[in-house]
Scaffold this active site. Structure first.
Site, PDB file in Angstrom:
ATOM      1  N   HIS A  19       0.821  -1.218   0.000  1.00 49.89           N
ATOM      2  CA  HIS A  19       0.000   0.000   0.000  1.00 49.89           C
ATOM      3  C   HIS A  19       0.854   1.266   0.000  1.00 49.89           C
ATOM      4  CE1 HIS A  19      -3.491  -2.655   1.597  1.00 49.89           C
ATOM      5  NE2 HIS A  19      -3.401  -2.683   0.284  1.00 49.89           N
ATOM      6  N   HIS A  42      -7.377  -7.790  -8.249  1.00 55.23           N
ATOM      7  CA  HIS A  42      -7.753  -8.655  -7.123  1.00 55.23           C
ATOM      8  C   HIS A  42      -8.046  -7.720  -5.940  1.00 55.23           C
ATOM      9  CE1 HIS A  42      -5.645 -11.330  -9.832  1.00 55.23           C
ATOM     10  NE2 HIS A  42      -6.148 -12.369  -9.191  1.00 55.23           N
ATOM     11  N   SER A 100      -6.631  -1.849  -0.897  1.00 53.72           N
ATOM     12  CA  SER A 100      -6.143  -1.126  -2.080  1.00 53.72           C
ATOM     13  C   SER A 100      -7.257  -0.357  -2.806  1.00 53.72           C
ATOM     14  CB  SER A 100      -5.414  -2.087  -3.038  1.00 53.72           C
ATOM     15  OG  SER A 100      -6.207  -3.210  -3.336  1.00 53.72           O
ATOM     16  N   GLU A 118     -13.209  -8.613  -8.359  1.00 54.32           N
ATOM     17  CA  GLU A 118     -13.160  -9.474  -7.170  1.00 54.32           C
ATOM     18  C   GLU A 118     -14.026 -10.693  -7.443  1.00 54.32           C
ATOM     19  OE1 GLU A 118     -11.460  -9.793  -4.230  1.00 54.32           O
ATOM     20  OE2 GLU A 118     -12.708 -11.572  -4.066  1.00 54.32           O
ATOM     21  N   ASP A 144     -13.230 -12.746 -12.741  1.00 57.11           N
ATOM     22  CA  ASP A 144     -11.792 -12.996 -12.800  1.00 57.11           C
ATOM     23  C   ASP A 144     -11.016 -11.752 -13.251  1.00 57.11           C
ATOM     24  OD1 ASP A 144      -9.295 -14.120 -13.060  1.00 57.11           O
ATOM     25  OD2 ASP A 144      -9.743 -15.088 -14.981  1.00 57.11           O
ATOM     26  N   GLY A 145     -10.132 -11.299 -12.403  1.00 57.60           N
ATOM     27  CA  GLY A 145      -9.363 -10.094 -12.708  1.00 57.60           C
ATOM     28  C   GLY A 145      -8.335 -10.293 -13.815  1.00 57.60           C
ATOM     29  N   ASP A 165      -2.667  -8.379  -7.416  1.00 57.05           N
ATOM     30  CA  ASP A 165      -2.446  -8.786  -6.026  1.00 57.05           C
ATOM     31  C   ASP A 165      -3.239 -10.051  -5.699  1.00 57.05           C
ATOM     32  OD1 ASP A 165      -1.851  -8.724  -3.303  1.00 57.05           O
ATOM     33  OD2 ASP A 165      -3.404  -7.244  -2.838  1.00 57.05           O
TER      34      ASP A 165
END
Ligand code: SAM
Length: 281
Positions: A19, A42, A100, A118, A144-145, A165
């Site tokens: 972060h 993510h 994030s 997400e 799905d990212g 991430d």
């Protein structure tokens, strides 16, 4: 079936590293007037209550953000990071931790956009709740990212920070991040990509940095923060890394000035250390 919930780990040493870097990059991008996107493949739940049953079960934040919260004489970037954590804790008690997506939202200007992915239904609902009332500056996709990123690149403003991430619950994530970066660089070579990964005893974790360096990106920065020596049995996370492609030119110096303090403050044993390496061609 995904079982990872970031609420168990929110505010730990890995979140501090990730972060702090996310904030530094986005603030740098916001210095130029041209709009940019932040794409978080993510996203997690967006923000976290540190007194929830999840967070208190492992209380990882106590050896993470809480150590900085109490510290004096922190380097500039660590103070900057804490300023954002303080926004969520205006009464001075550390009870909430920003994920994030929440951080990214604070860093956007009117012309910038946030794209979130997400896949976990519970965290997806919490993420929606976190951004309830937001306008078109934030778009959340329940899915799905990795696939989402492929579909969205290059982004319309041709300026973007992509945070990748994953939870690395399965070996598949280690191959997916390499493949995703390979593909993304073909679609959008000038984007800034920030990939987080855990440092574990597993071969796939140990081999990942070399695979990232071999992607052929012209400019990259690689920072690791280990808070303890690797365990003898190879289990557990002893640190984490951020591999950044096309980083702001200022970031290496910032991390050079910050990581020694983080390695000292977040140390859990004498094995704590940091590394910083880069390539620019
Ligand atoms: N980026 C968040 C932050 O810093 O606050 C933390 C994210 S957490 C490490 C990883 C998240 O990715 C989890 O919430 C998990 O449910 C989600 N996830 C796992 N696989 C996914 C995928 N293929 N696409 C999108 N989300 C995924």
């Amino acid at each position: 079936m995904l079982s990872y919930r970031h609420a168990f780990h929110a505010g730990n040493h890995a979140d501090v590293l990730k972060h702090l870097i996310l904030i530094e990059i986005a603030q740098y991008m916001a210095e130029k007037p041209a709009p940019f996107w932040i794409i978080d493949t993510h996203a997690g739940a967006g923000r976290y209550a540190l007194d929830s049953a999840h967070a208190t079960k492992l209380s990882e934040y106590r050896d993470g953000v809480a150590r900085l919260w109490e510290a004096k004489g922190l380097p500039k970037a660590a103070l900057n990071y804490l300023d954002f954590v303080k926004m969520l804790n205006p009464d001075g008690q550390l009870r909430h931790y920003p994920g994030s997506p929440w951080l990214a939202r604070q860093l956007l200007r009117d012309s910038d956009r946030l794209r979130l992915y997400e896949m976990h239904s519970t965290d997806g609902k919490l993420l929606m709740e976190c951004f309830k009332g937001s306008g078109r500056e934030v778009a959340i996709t329940d899915g799905d990212g990795f696939a989402g990123l492929k579909a969205i690149l290059p982004p319309p403003p041709r300026r973007a920070l992509v945070l990748i991430d994953p939870s690395y619950e399965t070996k598949g994530d280690y191959t997916a991040v390499v493949k995703t970066l390979q593909d993304s660089l073909k679609r959008f070579s000038t984007g800034t990509y920030a990939l987080w990964y855990p440092m574990l005893g597993k071969p796939e974790s140990r081999q990942l940095p070399d695979k990232l360096k071999r992607l052929g990106a012209a400019n990259w920065l690689h920072a690791t923060l280990e808070v303890k020596a690797p365990s003898r049995d190879g289990y557990g996370m002893h640190g984490s890394g951020m591999f950044i492609i096309n980083p702001p030119w200022t970031l290496e110096k910032t991390l050079h000035d910050t990581l020694p303090t983080l390695a000292t403050l977040l140390a859990q044993d004498a094995g704590a250390k940091y590394t910083l390496e880069s390539e620019s061609t």
